[in-house]
Design a protein around this motif. Structure first.
Motif, short mmCIF file in Angstrom:
data_model
loop_
_atom_site.label_atom_id
_atom_site.label_comp_id
_atom_site.label_asym_id
_atom_site.label_seq_id
_atom_site.Cartn_x
_atom_site.Cartn_y
_atom_site.Cartn_z
N ALA A 52 -3.68 -0.77 -3.94
CA ALA A 52 -2.87 0.05 -3.14
C ALA A 52 -3.24 1.03 -2.02
O ALA A 52 -2.78 1.14 -0.92
CB ALA A 52 -1.95 0.73 -3.99
N SER A 53 -4.27 1.46 -2.13
CA SER A 53 -5.05 2.21 -1.32
C SER A 53 -6.32 1.74 -0.57
O SER A 53 -7.08 2.24 0.17
CB SER A 53 -5.60 3.68 -1.80
N ALA B 158 -7.97 1.96 3.13
CA ALA B 158 -6.97 2.79 3.94
C ALA B 158 -7.50 3.32 5.33
O ALA B 158 -6.71 3.84 6.26
CB ALA B 158 -6.49 4.14 3.01
N THR C 168 0.80 -1.17 -0.14
CA THR C 168 0.13 -0.18 -0.15
C THR C 168 0.89 1.23 0.03
O THR C 168 2.01 1.20 0.19
CB THR C 168 -0.89 0.07 1.32
#
Lengths: 509, 296, 329
Positions: B248-249, B252, A333
């Motif tokens: 990837a996010s 979050a 991330t």
């Protein structure tokens, strides 16, 4: 009847002009009082006042008289005024706040959105880089994450840390036992597990009613898996130049593997249209045995399974990544979620800035983190034999006293609040988070701000993601995928590549 | 309206039966998903995951509602919504009808200018930020009026109301004038009573619009104690969709998606109060015969 | 009739129009001033509404200039860079423009053909129901879907139409022998969108027509019956004319936002496999604009849609007048 009507009529006759006049007047009066009140706000310079704007996820975030917030104020020696904004409108509200000019002292910026970037470039926010070293906690901020969150190489906000290696595989460990397989180590093992989950009756009910892995409309799983095959994370270096991931051979290999999974019916055939909200259902219903997603999904699934099927002792297991041609690799991330930025218009002098930074530094202390994540000892929790015991008993009002206070916590250098009691899956999650950090594949362009991408990014991403899905379901072949790349290039991809490479060169120097 | 008793042809009878069945079918198709939502809100999480669609839950549980009403957040926000909707509807009706009436008089000087002004405003808008600045400079931030005044006239509704007024025969008005009524008197004493079904219709339209509006509250109200219930609904729906982004996010925020049954229960709680309005107003639609009888 | 004609030649410039209009009025026997004086109470009634339009609609209208800027909220209108027509040129030159236009146009037309008449037909049929209680119940049922959010409708649509065990597809495969990819096949996208919107909004749409139908005169029905008119003819000759002016007004107003497609609905129903037909102006603006905070671009597209709307509304209004209807002006 008529008489009554007349009487009423008279009343209304006067009422209309009176109401409209009163209304106009009150509107005018209101605007007067507003300007004067905002002036008095500007005049504030009492030392330890701080106004924080950040996201709220609960509809009832802690109010100013929340006992936890009071404790936090005591601990930080600051008067905190929270400006909660529900996350469903956060970006709009952020832009509006930027436009209205009345900025808080600390502003949570969810990502490097163009309006923030342009405000930074116009000098609206403090460059925090030179100051961080003076603070015990902030000075220990992770270099790479700082770089990822930087704008034009400078730190305009303190990141809220999140685990880097948070992505992995959740699978049914009891099924794995039933089909007599080991936890997969390589891509081939992974494939065999999917195959066995589909064909070898892993739930032992004698019916052919299971399949390997469930995927939804959401693209994440493909992104995670293609890294295993050696595909770069968004951008890969080739002959000194950066190239988007989908132009690599490894990407194509991954794509062919995905297609194989689809053709052999190891994944759900309707994945391209599947409602992401229903994504987890087949796993929970014992139809599918694998989900590739964030690791926390495994933990959640584990807890839910134990609740609904108490006879299962170890229903769920997780793993970080499986080995491919280039070894163990994992998609990271960004390592952070949002920045805390400090506007110059509200924090005018360096002295004031230092006060705010002192506050933000202090927030990272154990005591502050515990308040934000666990609440007040004796009120919300207790520690017995080193274990966290909740006193909240699902009393939502009590929980609401502190939920979302962590939305302005950074966790720098590390998380210091008390973690709940470890289940095996939770423990494993912690181990994998650490392991994954060693094998994550960084995106070399992570910190670059591309103008083209800001404008057309989503459109460009759609072209490739759509082509990937079409390839998997067999609507296009390799040549068709190449055509999609051509379309991508002509839609603005070429400019994007050029821009990223220019930034890359500049950054290398 | 109630049909006068009339003789029916055999063809008409066939039509009646057919129509009866068709309407029933349509009604069922349209209500079914809502029944599912209600049923789901009383079901367990396990059942919601396992069964894709049902009208009766196997195990009946009140957990979701207990959770919702464990704090006063929802009760409070529903009261806010009701208050804002009632006051707002009255304000909207006042603004809309008082403007629509003069515009329906064809002899009014400048009428066409005003109409252009209204239609133009439907097609172009300055957008969110200038709107916010206007509300802010009126000092309406964090005030319930910010949820009402910016919606006070829906140009669309205004034009339709104007059309209704236009259809009221001119003779009525002239008769009233001879009786010595002023223009405003005609409006209050003749036009408004005549347009009861129209009033009921637009009361419904405005009430629903105000009730369903969450965006104004998200923008203009920072004090969470003043949030109407739709804001809460919106938030929970967004949270349950949280997975849409790139890996990837992903997630979050560290926020766990809400239970499905909870989401459905919030839908029920946020929708039922406004749904009840319609059957209540329905009888006023039937009273529309008034208008017809005058016409004849 | 003369003044009517003048009124119908509307221009985008309302001031000009009003002046012209006022000019023709002077010809009538009484003077302007007398007319103002005569209607003073009417003007008074207008004040609150006018104040509303000026404050909440026209004051914020300056925001439109950001269509010609590279707007950044922090810099504001005065600080942002002017770019002239660049945003528009970008939009029209975009290689996808014609595909977007085609998709938007087709959906808009289908909407007019299938969705627009649906509430009218439904209202007429409802009106023919004889059992009052039954009618009330059906009415209440069909108006419920309006209150459901698209997120939930999309979810339910998936449950019903998926090829992995959706009820609809199970029925289809029984009859047809194989399943149909309703959710992913591009040719099914438009029918699906139409079906959803009709399901969600047509019941709600009947409310306004039922109100209009409430004004139909009982005696007219009786007269029609005496004339020996059957059910269909009564519907056609008595009921329908009663709602005609409402239909015309709604139609003209609908044309004003002709190019507006339901963003949320389309966004939720589109996927990798049907995007070729699902991309419309609204989703495009979302992808290139709003997610990135590009206000200028979306304002420019909004302005474009508004201009198309003006042309259509004025055209339709004129046409309506030619056909002897009132129009909206």
């Amino acid at each position: 009847m008529k008489k009554r009507m007349k009487k009423r009529l008279f009343g209304k006759k006067v009422a209309i002009p009176a109401i409209s006049a009163a209304l106009l007047f009150s509107l005018a009066a209101c605007s007067d009082s507003e300007t004067s009140s905002s002036k008095s706000k500007d005049g504030k310079d009492s030392k330890n006042e701080i106004r924080i704007m950040t996201t709220a996820y609960t509809p009832d975030p802690p109010s100013d008289d929340s006992p936890v917030l009071k404790e936090l104020e005591k601990f930080t020696n600051t008067n905190i005024t929270m400006n909660w904004v529900l996350d469903s409108a956060y970006q709009d509200k952020l832009n509006i706040t930027l436009a209205s000019g009345d900025l808080p002292d600390v502003m949570m910026i969810p990502s490097k959105i163009p309006s923030f970037v342009s405000a930074v470039r116009d000098g609206a926010f403090w460059d925090l880089g030179p100051y961080l070293k003076d603070y015990p906690n902030l000075s220990k901020a992770n270099e790479i994450t700082l770089q990822n969150s930087a704008i034009d190489g400078k730190t305009y906000g303190i990141y809220r840390a999140r685990p880097l290696g948070r992505l992995g595989v959740t699978f049914r460990s009891d099924w794995l036992n039933n089909v007599g397989l080991e936890t997969p180590k390589t891509i081939d093992d992974f494939y065999n597990v999917l195959k066995a989950f589909t064909h070898d009756d892993p739930d032992g009910n004698g019916k052919d009613d299971t399949y390997g892995m469930v995927v939804s409309k959401y693209n994440g799983p493909w992104d995670i898996m293609q890294i295993w095959f050696g595909a770069p994370n968004k951008w890969g270096e080739k002959n000194g130049k950066l190239e988007p991931d989908f132009m690599s051979d490894e990407y194509m290999n991954a794509l062919k593997f995905f297609k194989k999974l689809y053709d052999e019916k190891l994944i759900n055939e309707d994945f391209a249209v599947m409602d992401p909200q229903k994504w987890g259902d087949p796993l929970m219903n014992s139809q599918a045995g694998v989900i590739v997603d964030v690791l926390d999904r495994g933990r959640r699934a584990d807890e839910d399974f134990k609740k609904s099927n108490p006879e299962l002792t170890e229903p769920i297991d997780i793993l970080g990544a499986v080995e491919g041609p280039k070894g163990l690799r994992s998609l990271p991330t960004a390592g952070y979620s949002g920045l805390l930025a400090i506007p110059k218009s509200s924090v005018k002098t360096e002295e004031e800035l230092k006060q705010v930074l002192t506050f933000l530094d202090k927030v990272n202390e154990e005591e502050s983190q515990k308040l934000a994540y666990n609440g007040i000892e004796g009120r919300h929790y207790e520690v017995q034999d080193g274990k966290l015991v909740l006193l909240t008993n699902n009393d939502q009002a009590l929980i609401n006293e502190f939920t979302d206070l962590n939305q302005f916590h950074m966790g720098i250098p590390e998380d210091r609040f008390i973690k709940p009691e470890m289940t095996p899956v939770r423990e494993k999650e912690q181990v994998i988070l650490k392991e994954n950090e060693k094998i994550v594949v960084p995106n070399p362009a992570e910190s670059f701000l591309s103008e083209v991408y800001a404008q057309k990014g989503q459109q460009l991403d759609n072209i490739i993601n759509d082509a990937r899905t079409k390839f998997i379901v067999g609507q296009i072949d390799e040549a068709g995928f190449k055509d999609a790349i051509k379309l991508w290039r002509s839609t603005g991809g070429d400019d994007y590549i050029k821009e990223i490479n220019d930034l890359y060169k500049k950054n290398k120097k | 309206m109630s049909m006068p008793k009339m003789h029916n042809t055999p063809g008409g009878r066939v039509f009646d039966v057919f129509n009866f069945i068709l309407m029933g079918l349509i009604g069922i198709i349209m209500i079914c998903p809502f029944l599912y939502i209600i049923a789901g809100s009383f079901a367990t999480e396990a059942e919601l995951t396992r069964r894709s669609f049902f009208i009766f839950p196997e195990t009946f549980t009140l957990d979701a509602y207990k959770y919702i009403f464990s704090t006063d957040t929802f009760t409070r926000s529903i009261l806010v919504s009701i208050g804002v909707t009632v006051v707002g509807t009255l304000v909207c009706l006042f603004f809309t009808f008082s403007m629509a009436y003069p515009l329906s008089r064809k002899t009014l000087m400048g009428r066409s200018f005003f109409m252009n002004l209204i239609v133009f405003s439907m097609l172009f808008s300055g957008g969110m930020i200038p709107g916010y600045i206007v509300v802010k400079s009126l000092g309406l931030l964090d005030s319930y009026w910010a949820l009402i005044l910016p919606l006070a006239i829906n140009p669309f509704n205004l034009i339709i109301v104007k059309t209704f007024f236009q259809n009221i025969p001119i003779e009525l008005e002239e008769a009233a004038k001879i009786d010595g009524c002023s223009e405003v008197g005609i409006f209050w004493r003749i036009m408004l009573p005549l347009s009861k079904p129209v009033l009921a219709t637009f009361a419904l339209f405005y009430a629903v619009a105000i009730w369903n509006d969450f965006f104004s509250a998200l923008l203009y109200i920072t004090d969470s104690a003043k949030w109407p219930v739709q804001v809460l609904l919106q938030q929970i729906i967004i949270l349950s969709q949280a997975q849409l982004g790139d890996a990837a996010s992903a997630g979050a925020s560290f926020v766990e998606p809400p239970d499905q049954s909870l989401k459905l229960a919030v839908v029920v709680v946020a929708t039922l109060p406004i749904l009840i309005v319609y059957p209540f107003l329905q009888k006023h639609f039937a009273k529309g015969m008034l208008l017809g009888s005058v016409k004849g | 009739m003369d003044s009517l004609k003048v009124q119908s030649v509307d221009t985008v410039n309302p001031g000009y129009n009003a002046a012209k209009n006022a000019n023709t009025e002077i010809k009538s026997e009484i003077t302007k001033f007398q007319r103002l004086k005569r209607d003073k109470w009417l003007y008074l009634l207008l004040i609150p509404g006018l104040a509303y339009f000026i404050i909440f609609k026209y004051l914020p209208m300056w925001g439109i200039v950001i269509a010609f800027q590279d707007y950044s909220p922090f810099l504001g209108i005065f600080g942002s860079k002017w770019v002239g027509f660049e945003n528009f040129i970008d939009f029209f030159k975009n290689p996808d423009f014609f595909r977007l236009l085609e998709n938007t146009f087709i959906l808009a037309c289908l909407d007019l053909i299938f969705f627009f008449p649906a509430p009218i037909i439904l209202a007429l049929l409802l009106n023919e129901l004889r059992l009052q209680a039954y009618k009330s119940v059906v009415q209440t049922f069909i108006y419920v879907p309006h209150f459901m959010s698209w997120v939930i409708i999309a979810s339910i649509t998936y449950i019903f139409f998926t090829t992995s065990g959706g009820v609809v597809n199970e029925i289809v495969s029984l009859i047809y022998g194989k399943e149909i990819n309703f959710l992913s096949a591009p040719e099914w996208f438009r029918p699906l969108i139409m079906g959803q919107i009709i399901w969600k909004e047509s019941g709600w749409g009947t409310v306004i027509f039922l109100a209009a139908l409430a004004s139909v005169d009982k005696e007219q029905y009786e007269a029609a019956i005496v004339d020996g008119a059957g059910r269909m003819r009564r519907m056609w000759h008595v009921t329908l004319p009663a709602v005609r002016s409402t239909i015309v007004v709604l139609l003209i107003l609908r044309l004003g936002n002709f190019l507006d497609t339901g963003f949320q609905q389309i966004f939720l129903m589109s996927n990798s496999l049907n995007r070729s037909v699902a991309d419309v102006f609204d989703t495009y603006v979302y992808f290139v604009g709003i997610t990135q905070g590009a206000y200028s671009y979306s304002t420019a597209v909004g302005l474009f849609k508004g201009i198309v709307g003006v042309v259509l509304v004025l055209g339709a209004n004129k046409l309506a007048k030619k056909m002897g209807q009132d129009g909206i002006f």
